[in-house]
Design a protein around this motif. Structure first.
Motif, PDB file in Angstrom:
ATOM      1  N   ASP A   1     -17.812  -3.889   0.198  1.00 36.53           N
ATOM      2  CA  ASP A   1     -17.095  -2.938  -0.659  1.00 36.53           C
ATOM      3  C   ASP A   1     -18.060  -1.834  -1.065  1.00 36.53           C
ATOM      4  OD1 ASP A   1     -15.403  -1.596  -2.325  1.00 36.53           O
ATOM      5  OD2 ASP A   1     -14.855  -3.342  -3.520  1.00 36.53           O
TER       6      ASP A   1
ATOM      7  N   MET B   1     -13.686   0.657   6.639  1.00 39.80           N
ATOM      8  CA  MET B   1     -12.502  -0.086   6.224  1.00 39.80           C
ATOM      9  C   MET B   1     -11.439  -0.014   7.318  1.00 39.80           C
ATOM     10  SD  MET B   1     -10.090   0.381   2.820  1.00 39.80           S
ATOM     11  CE  MET B   1      -9.688   2.094   3.176  1.00 39.80           C
ATOM     12  N   ASP B   2     -10.917  -1.173   7.685  1.00 38.59           N
ATOM     13  CA  ASP B   2      -9.802  -1.264   8.619  1.00 38.59           C
ATOM     14  C   ASP B   2      -8.627  -1.881   7.879  1.00 38.59           C
ATOM     15  OD1 ASP B   2     -11.555  -0.370  10.611  1.00 38.59           O
ATOM     16  OD2 ASP B   2     -12.012  -2.404  11.282  1.00 38.59           O
ATOM     17  N   VAL B   3      -7.438  -1.318   8.083  1.00 40.87           N
ATOM     18  CA  VAL B   3      -6.245  -1.819   7.410  1.00 40.87           C
ATOM     19  C   VAL B   3      -5.168  -2.066   8.463  1.00 40.87           C
ATOM     20  CG1 VAL B   3      -4.519  -1.405   5.619  1.00 40.87           C
ATOM     21  CG2 VAL B   3      -6.840  -0.485   5.344  1.00 40.87           C
TER      22      VAL B   3
ATOM     23  N   PRO C   1      -5.444   2.240   1.275  1.00 36.57           N
ATOM     24  CA  PRO C   1      -5.240   1.710  -0.080  1.00 36.57           C
ATOM     25  C   PRO C   1      -6.066   2.460  -1.119  1.00 36.57           C
ATOM     26  CG  PRO C   1      -6.705   0.282   1.159  1.00 36.57           C
ATOM     27  CD  PRO C   1      -6.216   1.333   2.117  1.00 36.57           C
TER      28      PRO C   1
ATOM     29  N   ILE D   1      -6.786  -6.099   4.842  1.00 37.62           N
ATOM     30  CA  ILE D   1      -7.800  -5.069   4.605  1.00 37.62           C
ATOM     31  C   ILE D   1      -9.156  -5.692   4.923  1.00 37.62           C
ATOM     32  CG2 ILE D   1      -8.881  -3.554   2.895  1.00 37.62           C
ATOM     33  CD1 ILE D   1      -6.183  -3.801   1.293  1.00 37.62           C
TER      34      ILE D   1
ATOM     35  N   TYR E   1      -1.630   4.024   5.432  1.00 42.74           N
ATOM     36  CA  TYR E   1      -2.233   2.706   5.212  1.00 42.74           C
ATOM     37  C   TYR E   1      -3.626   2.791   4.612  1.00 42.74           C
ATOM     38  CZ  TYR E   1       1.587   1.539   8.406  1.00 42.74           C
ATOM     39  OH  TYR E   1       2.807   1.443   9.016  1.00 42.74           O
TER      40      TYR E   1
ATOM     41  N   ILE F   1       0.889  -1.159   0.000  1.00 49.13           N
ATOM     42  CA  ILE F   1       0.000   0.000   0.000  1.00 49.13           C
ATOM     43  C   ILE F   1       0.923   1.203   0.000  1.00 49.13           C
ATOM     44  CG2 ILE F   1      -1.655   1.350   1.347  1.00 49.13           C
ATOM     45  CD1 ILE F   1      -2.913  -1.253   2.292  1.00 49.13           C
TER      46      ILE F   1
ATOM     47  N   PHE G   1      -0.641  -6.292   4.248  1.00 50.82           N
ATOM     48  CA  PHE G   1      -1.738  -5.584   4.892  1.00 50.82           C
ATOM     49  C   PHE G   1      -3.016  -6.408   4.823  1.00 50.82           C
ATOM     50  CE2 PHE G   1       1.322  -2.721   3.110  1.00 50.82           C
ATOM     51  CZ  PHE G   1       1.542  -1.808   4.130  1.00 50.82           C
TER      52      PHE G   1
ATOM     53  N   ILE H   1      -6.816  -2.219  -3.770  1.00 51.19           N
ATOM     54  CA  ILE H   1      -7.862  -3.133  -3.292  1.00 51.19           C
ATOM     55  C   ILE H   1      -8.195  -4.155  -4.372  1.00 51.19           C
ATOM     56  CG2 ILE H   1     -10.338  -3.269  -2.726  1.00 51.19           C
ATOM     57  CD1 ILE H   1      -9.951  -0.763  -1.027  1.00 51.19           C
TER      58      ILE H   1
END
Length: 157
Positions: free
Chosen positions: A107, A114-116, A25, A101, A23, A18, A99, A30
């Motif tokens: 989506d 969204m957590d990364v 993306p 995701i 962080y 990423i 990472f 993705i």
């Protein structure tokens, strides 16, 4: 408040890179990430926990607390093992950095769901059992930095 079941909605992916230092993306990152969702049998961890600090004082028998350091929970994904294709085992080999995701509400562009997690694969091991169940393997992850939480899902192209 509408409720939903994560099954069929939540998406989990693995990206090797990423570009953003925050962080976050891009849509292309993705799209290019390895899709893990369909192979996942169990998810554990992938959350932040706070180690509170006791702050007792002489004026009270009550021990108050203050917020302390944050740390990541021990985190792992358990996958169904494929007896033909080993692409997931290869992508998630021990020592691989990348990472995780998590698109908690699917989506959905612009959704702050969204957590990364920046991770390194700490271990990968087959789960051997004689029980009447599908073959599985577990991948444990070391979370290496503060994750990006509640980030906006990038717009679709």
């Amino acid at each position: 408040m509408p409720r939903f079941n994560r099954k069929g909605i939540t998406r989990i992916l693995f990206a090797t890179t990423i570009a953003s230092t925050a962080y976050l993306p891009t849509r292309a990152e993705i799209t290019g990430a390895t899709k893990l969702t369909k192979s996942i049998a169990a998810v554990d961890g992938f959350s932040l926990e706070n180690k509170t600090i006791d702050t007792p004082d002489l004026a009270s028998k009550f021990t108050s607390k203050i917020a302390g350091d944050d740390e990541a929970a021990d985190s792992s994904l358990t996958f169904y093992e494929d007896d033909i294709d080993d692409a997931l085992e290869t992508a998630l080999a021990k020592g691989t950095a990348g990472f995780i995701i998590i698109l908690r509400k699917g989506d959905v562009p612009a959704s702050n769901s969204m957590d990364v997690y920046p991770v390194v694969v700490a271990s990968k091991s087959s789960t051997i059992t004689l029980d009447n169940e599908a073959a599985k393997f577990m991948v444990k992850f070391a979370i290496t930095d503060t994750p990006a939480l509640d980030a906006a899902v990038p717009a679709a192209t």
